[in-house]
Structures are given as C-alpha cells and as structure tokens.
Design a protein around this motif. Structure first.
Motif, short mmCIF file in Angstrom:
data_model
loop_
_atom_site.label_atom_id
_atom_site.label_comp_id
_atom_site.label_asym_id
_atom_site.label_seq_id
_atom_site.Cartn_x
_atom_site.Cartn_y
_atom_site.Cartn_z
N ARG A 99 -8.19 -7.58 -2.84
CA ARG A 99 -9.11 -8.37 -2.80
C ARG A 99 -8.62 -9.91 -2.30
O ARG A 99 -9.49 -10.35 -1.45
CB ARG A 99 -9.70 -8.78 -4.27
N PRO A 130 -19.86 -0.15 2.95
CA PRO A 130 -19.19 -0.24 1.70
C PRO A 130 -18.41 1.16 1.48
O PRO A 130 -17.40 1.16 0.94
CB PRO A 130 -20.00 -0.59 0.60
N ALA A 131 -18.96 2.17 1.78
CA ALA A 131 -18.40 3.62 1.30
C ALA A 131 -17.34 3.92 2.18
O ALA A 131 -16.31 4.27 1.78
CB ALA A 131 -19.59 4.52 1.54
N SER A 134 -14.43 1.61 1.12
CA SER A 134 -14.03 1.99 0.01
C SER A 134 -12.81 3.09 0.03
O SER A 134 -11.90 3.26 -0.43
CB SER A 134 -15.14 2.16 -0.96
N SER A 138 -9.00 2.41 -0.46
CA SER A 138 -8.17 3.29 -1.70
C SER A 138 -7.16 3.77 -1.18
O SER A 138 -6.13 3.99 -1.79
CB SER A 138 -9.19 4.27 -2.12
N ASP A 148 -4.63 -1.68 -8.13
CA ASP A 148 -5.76 -1.08 -7.85
C ASP A 148 -7.11 -1.93 -8.06
O ASP A 148 -7.61 -2.16 -9.25
CB ASP A 148 -5.90 0.26 -8.71
N THR A 150 -9.81 -1.56 -5.45
CA THR A 150 -10.67 -1.17 -4.63
C THR A 150 -12.07 -1.87 -4.49
O THR A 150 -12.49 -2.32 -3.44
CB THR A 150 -10.53 0.07 -4.43
N ALA A 151 -12.50 -1.77 -5.73
CA ALA A 151 -14.15 -2.24 -5.74
C ALA A 151 -14.21 -3.83 -5.33
O ALA A 151 -15.10 -4.39 -4.68
CB ALA A 151 -14.65 -2.06 -7.10
N VAL A 154 -13.57 -4.22 -1.60
CA VAL A 154 -14.56 -3.73 -1.04
C VAL A 154 -15.69 -4.92 -0.98
O VAL A 154 -16.39 -5.19 0.28
CB VAL A 154 -15.27 -2.43 -1.41
#
Length: 290
Positions: A99, A130-131, A134, A138, A148, A150-151, A154
């Motif tokens: 991030r 976004p998909a 992600s 990841s 981790d 990732t969210a 993204v």
C-alpha cells in the motif's frame, strides 16, 4: 570497478565520492590520516573515493567531522541518499507491504504533465481494474514475501488512477498484444480488465496503442516495462528492483525507444479489434459487448 545498475546511478554515486574527496583535500589530510582519525581500515577511504564502497550516513558524518566540515554533513548525506534511491530493491520498497509504495508515487503522477509508459508483461497500473490489480498484487506480494495488505494496496492503486480524469495531464501508453493474452486472475477478472481497456481508449487524455504480434519490420524488441515522466526521469521495472534514470542521455534513449515502439503500435479500431479478439479467446461468456 563496481558494476552499477545504471549510468545514472554511477554518476550520482561518483559525484558523492568526489565531494568527499574534496572535503578531505580541503582539510589537508591524506587518506591514511583520515582513516586513522575515523578508526577505519586504511583502504576504506580509497574505496569510498573511488565509488567502490557507498558511504553510510555514519561514514559521511565521521568523514566530515574528521575534516572539520560538519556543516556539509546534511548536504552530502542527502546527495548520497538520492544516489541510493536510483536503484531500489523491491524488498526495500515493499518491506511494510504494497500500500505505501502505491501511495508514495501519487505526488510524482500528479505533477507529471506528460506521462509515457510501455508495458510488456502486464496492463499498466493506471489502467488496471480492482479485480485485475488484486490478482496481480497478491501474486507479487506472495513472490516477494511482503506483508499481506493486498486490499489496501489495490484501493491505493485504483485511487491513483483518478489522475487520468484531471485536467492538465496527458497519457501516452503502449502495451504489447501479449499482455492481452497473459491471464492475470480468473477469466472473469481478465475479461473485465479487457473491457476496461476498451473504455479508457475513449478518454480524451489517454492515447493507448497496442503493439501487435504481427508488427512488420520490427525495429525494437520487447523491453522491460518503463515509464517516462516529462522527459525528466524514467522508472524501469526489473524483477528485483526499480531503477530510476535521470541522466539526460539515458532519458533520451528511452524516449527514442518509446518513439520506435510507438510507430509499431496500432490505435483506434485496429487496437479495439485486438482487445476484442483477446476477449473472444477467453470463451463465449466474455464477449466485448457484455
């Protein structure tokens, strides 16, 4: 001699080495005398001055103090850190997760008026859904063994894409056709990404060219991904590190390579046809019109 990852890095590190040598000479000290004052091995001063060993912040502080030049410490440390930042390993950039890396680039993207980018392996970050982002982040996080987040990464990457809609910016992006066929994530994520590319082609600030498999008389081979920011700097993405190029001669070479690649690309209806073909290849449930 050391092997530098880029002439820009070499130039910056040699400039720091030369500055430290000037400090020593101005103090009237020989290399051995400086080494003794700092409590170092006798060869260290020579290694630093010949840019074989990059000095740490503590080394620079000790060097300047021994030479009676304490007032120069801050400036030389800043120059040394700038040189170091030209070649940054991903493990250093991503040590706290992905991030913060995404967020750290926002100021550069916001102040850049002309952004040129070439992508040979994945969809450019500014154009990712976004998909897709992600799935990609990841995998990157797993490979580089980063924390981790990732969210959050993204969300930061998608937020950075807002610059595409702001006045005063121009984006000229080139993507190899192979990128359309490398499946990142599942078929649904990939189809969504390809449809998004069709939509961004209509943005007034974006010029998206695709370099087709069948490009004739190809004068440029596929290169590593790179981004050019206002003819001032280039970011080159390697497996292990990001290289920042600022030497004018190097920047000019990337600009020239971009120009050669741009001549190979197709645009408009021809580019849309390539995206539609990639969508069709995903299966009957992923047509360009859905």
């Amino acid at each position: 001699m050391p092997s530098f990852p880029s002439p820009s890095v070499e130039t910056a590190r040699k400039a720091v080495a030369a500055r430290l040598r000037e400090v020593r000479l101005d103090a009237g000290l020989k290399g051995l005398e400086l080494a003794v004052r700092c409590g170092w091995h006798k060869s260290k001063v020579s290694r630093v001055e010949n840019a074989r060993t990059p000095p740490s912040d503590a080394d620079i502080h000790a060097w300047c103090t021994a030479c009676g030049a304490e007032g120069l410490v801050a400036d030389i440390i800043a120059a040394s850190r700038t040189a170091d930042s030209m070649y940054l390993e991903w493990k250093r950039l991503q040590r706290t997760g992905l991030r913060r890396l995404q967020e750290s680039r926002v100021p550069l993207y916001e102040r850049t008026k002309l952004h040129r980018g070439y992508a040979s392996h994945v969809v450019p970050g500014l154009l990712q859904t976004p998909a897709y982002a992600s799935a990609l982040l990841s995998v990157i996080g797993r490979f580089h063994r980063t924390p981790d987040d990732t969210a959050e990464a993204v969300a930061a990457r998608v937020a950075r894409s807002d610059v595409l809609h702001r006045a005063g910016h121009r984006f000229v992006l080139l993507v190899e056709e192979s990128v359309l066929r490398y499946q990142i994530g599942d078929a649904e994520a990939m189809a969504g990404q390809l449809r998004h590319l069709l939509s961004v082609m209509s943005l007034p600030a974006v010029s998206l060219g695709l370099v087709p498999f069948a490009a004739r008389e190809r004068r440029m081979w596929p290169l590593e991904a790179f981004n050019i920011f206002d003819d001032q700097r280039v970011h080159v993405e390697l497996l292990t590190a990001q290289v920042t190029v600022t030497a004018p001669s190097e920047v000019a070479m990337y600009v020239r390579a971009f120009g050669e690649l741009r001549e190979l690309a197709v645009y408009g209806a021809a580019a849309r046809a390539l995206v539609a073909a990639a969508l069709d290849a995903l299966g009957p449930s992923s047509p360009a019109t859905t």
